[in-house]
Design a protein around this motif. Structure first.
Motif, PDB file in Angstrom:
ATOM      1  N   TRP A   7       0.843  -1.194   0.000  1.00  0.00           N
ATOM      2  CA  TRP A   7       0.000   0.000   0.000  1.00  0.00           C
ATOM      3  C   TRP A   7       0.871   1.233   0.000  1.00  0.00           C
ATOM      4  N   CYS A   8       0.363   2.326  -0.532  1.00  0.00           N
ATOM      5  CA  CYS A   8       1.095   3.595  -0.464  1.00  0.00           C
ATOM      6  C   CYS A   8       0.084   4.725  -0.288  1.00  0.00           C
ATOM      7  N   SER A   9       0.554   5.829   0.231  1.00  0.00           N
ATOM      8  CA  SER A   9      -0.248   7.032   0.331  1.00  0.00           C
ATOM      9  C   SER A   9       0.486   8.113  -0.428  1.00  0.00           C
ATOM     10  N   ARG A  10      -0.151   8.685  -1.422  1.00  0.00           N
ATOM     11  CA  ARG A  10       0.541   9.649  -2.280  1.00  0.00           C
ATOM     12  C   ARG A  10       0.572  11.048  -1.682  1.00  0.00           C
ATOM     13  N   ARG A  11      -0.300  11.313  -0.770  1.00  0.00           N
ATOM     14  CA  ARG A  11      -0.278  12.618  -0.121  1.00  0.00           C
ATOM     15  C   ARG A  11      -0.842  12.454   1.290  1.00  0.00           C
ATOM     16  N   LEU A 114      -3.835   4.431 -17.329  1.00  0.00           N
ATOM     17  CA  LEU A 114      -4.584   5.647 -17.609  1.00  0.00           C
ATOM     18  C   LEU A 114      -5.715   5.370 -18.593  1.00  0.00           C
ATOM     19  N   ASP A 115      -5.498   4.445 -19.529  1.00  0.00           N
ATOM     20  CA  ASP A 115      -6.541   4.072 -20.494  1.00  0.00           C
ATOM     21  C   ASP A 115      -7.773   3.535 -19.773  1.00  0.00           C
ATOM     22  N   ALA A 116      -7.556   2.632 -18.835  1.00  0.00           N
ATOM     23  CA  ALA A 116      -8.666   2.045 -18.086  1.00  0.00           C
ATOM     24  C   ALA A 116      -9.356   3.099 -17.216  1.00  0.00           C
ATOM     25  N   ALA A 117      -8.571   3.931 -16.572  1.00  0.00           N
ATOM     26  CA  ALA A 117      -9.136   4.949 -15.689  1.00  0.00           C
ATOM     27  C   ALA A 117     -10.019   5.926 -16.458  1.00  0.00           C
ATOM     28  N   GLN A 118      -9.585   6.313 -17.659  1.00  0.00           N
ATOM     29  CA  GLN A 118     -10.388   7.245 -18.458  1.00  0.00           C
ATOM     30  C   GLN A 118     -11.725   6.612 -18.838  1.00  0.00           C
ATOM     31  N   LEU A 119     -11.724   5.327 -19.167  1.00  0.00           N
ATOM     32  CA  LEU A 119     -12.976   4.653 -19.510  1.00  0.00           C
ATOM     33  C   LEU A 119     -13.899   4.566 -18.301  1.00  0.00           C
ATOM     34  N   TYR A 120     -13.382   4.073 -17.180  1.00  0.00           N
ATOM     35  CA  TYR A 120     -14.214   3.896 -15.987  1.00  0.00           C
ATOM     36  C   TYR A 120     -14.696   5.233 -15.430  1.00  0.00           C
ATOM     37  N   ARG A 121     -13.963   6.291 -15.679  1.00  0.00           N
ATOM     38  CA  ARG A 121     -14.377   7.624 -15.207  1.00  0.00           C
ATOM     39  C   ARG A 121     -15.659   8.100 -15.894  1.00  0.00           C
ATOM     40  N   LEU A 122     -15.949   7.566 -17.072  1.00  0.00           N
ATOM     41  CA  LEU A 122     -17.109   8.012 -17.849  1.00  0.00           C
ATOM     42  C   LEU A 122     -18.306   7.069 -17.749  1.00  0.00           C
ATOM     43  N   THR A 123     -18.245   6.061 -16.873  1.00  0.00           N
ATOM     44  CA  THR A 123     -19.363   5.124 -16.733  1.00  0.00           C
ATOM     45  C   THR A 123     -20.448   5.702 -15.822  1.00  0.00           C
ATOM     46  N   LEU A 124     -21.538   4.962 -15.700  1.00  0.00           N
ATOM     47  CA  LEU A 124     -22.665   5.411 -14.889  1.00  0.00           C
ATOM     48  C   LEU A 124     -22.568   4.990 -13.425  1.00  0.00           C
ATOM     49  N   HIS A 125     -21.674   4.075 -13.096  1.00  0.00           N
ATOM     50  CA  HIS A 125     -21.538   3.616 -11.709  1.00  0.00           C
ATOM     51  C   HIS A 125     -20.681   4.601 -10.917  1.00  0.00           C
ATOM     52  N   HIS A 126     -21.212   5.081  -9.818  1.00  0.00           N
ATOM     53  CA  HIS A 126     -20.526   6.082  -9.000  1.00  0.00           C
ATOM     54  C   HIS A 126     -19.159   5.579  -8.503  1.00  0.00           C
ATOM     55  N   GLN A 127     -19.105   4.317  -8.039  1.00  0.00           N
ATOM     56  CA  GLN A 127     -17.850   3.782  -7.519  1.00  0.00           C
ATOM     57  C   GLN A 127     -16.770   3.770  -8.600  1.00  0.00           C
ATOM     58  N   TRP A 128     -17.157   3.429  -9.820  1.00  0.00           N
ATOM     59  CA  TRP A 128     -16.194   3.359 -10.910  1.00  0.00           C
ATOM     60  C   TRP A 128     -15.732   4.745 -11.321  1.00  0.00           C
ATOM     61  N   GLY A 132     -11.853   5.955 -11.125  1.00  0.00           N
ATOM     62  CA  GLY A 132     -11.190   6.504 -12.307  1.00  0.00           C
ATOM     63  C   GLY A 132     -10.658   7.901 -12.064  1.00  0.00           C
ATOM     64  N   GLU A 133     -11.468   8.745 -11.424  1.00  0.00           N
ATOM     65  CA  GLU A 133     -11.037  10.118 -11.133  1.00  0.00           C
ATOM     66  C   GLU A 133      -9.870  10.136 -10.151  1.00  0.00           C
ATOM     67  N   ASN A 134      -9.903   9.260  -9.136  1.00  0.00           N
ATOM     68  CA  ASN A 134      -8.795   9.189  -8.177  1.00  0.00           C
ATOM     69  C   ASN A 134      -7.504   8.771  -8.860  1.00  0.00           C
ATOM     70  N   PHE A 135      -7.583   7.792  -9.750  1.00  0.00           N
ATOM     71  CA  PHE A 135      -6.394   7.332 -10.453  1.00  0.00           C
ATOM     72  C   PHE A 135      -5.834   8.434 -11.344  1.00  0.00           C
ATOM     73  N   ILE A 136      -6.713   9.120 -12.055  1.00  0.00           N
ATOM     74  CA  ILE A 136      -6.291  10.188 -12.966  1.00  0.00           C
ATOM     75  C   ILE A 136      -5.719  11.372 -12.201  1.00  0.00           C
ATOM     76  N   ARG A 137      -6.290  11.678 -11.057  1.00  0.00           N
ATOM     77  CA  ARG A 137      -5.868  12.837 -10.265  1.00  0.00           C
ATOM     78  C   ARG A 137      -4.386  12.778  -9.899  1.00  0.00           C
ATOM     79  N   TYR A 138      -3.862  11.582  -9.698  1.00  0.00           N
ATOM     80  CA  TYR A 138      -2.475  11.450  -9.254  1.00  0.00           C
ATOM     81  C   TYR A 138      -1.482  11.365 -10.402  1.00  0.00           C
TER      82      TYR A 138
END
Length: 162
Positions: A7-11, A114-128, A132-138
């Motif tokens: 595990w890691c914490s980025r901030r 990043l490819d996967a994160a961009q796709l999941y960021r645009l889905t209808l499921h809130h968790q996904w 996706g947004e958390n992965f992209i943010r970093y």
């Protein structure tokens, strides 16, 4: 398949993210994908499930060899859908629904590209979307902007949905 090794914490104050060991020996931080409680695909009628458009998007997800191939295929499908005669709002809803249904067929457990994160960021499921947004943010802004320049369909869909 990557193997989780820690595990890691980025901030400071951020929730810890899993660290994965890739096949080439490198380490990469990722985001877990929680399975949605109510998948959309089983709730669709048989007629909708068998529409050629639905099958094309699902095939784009299942038959691609890698996430970069999937991103290119989905980018093309998104551009075609947004260029149709539909209103931008209708096209955006349709793309989000089709991306969601396609992603539900993948049964992914974590985001590591990043490819996967961009796709999941645009889905209808809130968790996904959140994962996706958390992965992209970093990732660096430059890296994300470069990715969006290479995938104009995703960039256009992000602009319409924002």
């Amino acid at each position: 398949m990557p193997k989780q090794i820690g595990w890691c914490s980025r901030r400071q104050g951020a929730p810890h993210s899993p660290v994965f060991l890739m096949a080439d020996g490198s380490r990469r931080a990722g985001e877990f994908l929680q399975r949605p409680e109510r998948p959309h695909y089983p709730t669709l009628t048989r007629e909708l499930q068998r529409l050629p458009l639905m099958e094309i998007w699902i095939d784009a997800a299942l038959h691609a060899r890698s996430w970069s191939d999937r991103a290119v295929a989905f980018d093309q499908h998104i551009r075609e859908l947004l260029a149709s005669d539909n209103t931008p709002c209708d096209s955006m809803r349709a793309a989000a629904g089709l991306l969601t249904v396609a992603a539900e067929h993948l049964c992914e457990r974590e985001l590591i590209t990043l490819d996967a994160a961009q796709l999941y960021r645009l889905t209808l499921h809130h968790q996904w979307r959140t994962a996706g947004e958390n992965f992209i943010r970093y990732h660096g802004v430059t890296k994300v902007r470069t990715w969006l320049k290479l995938h104009p369909g995703f960039a256009q869909l992000s602009g319409v949905s924002a």
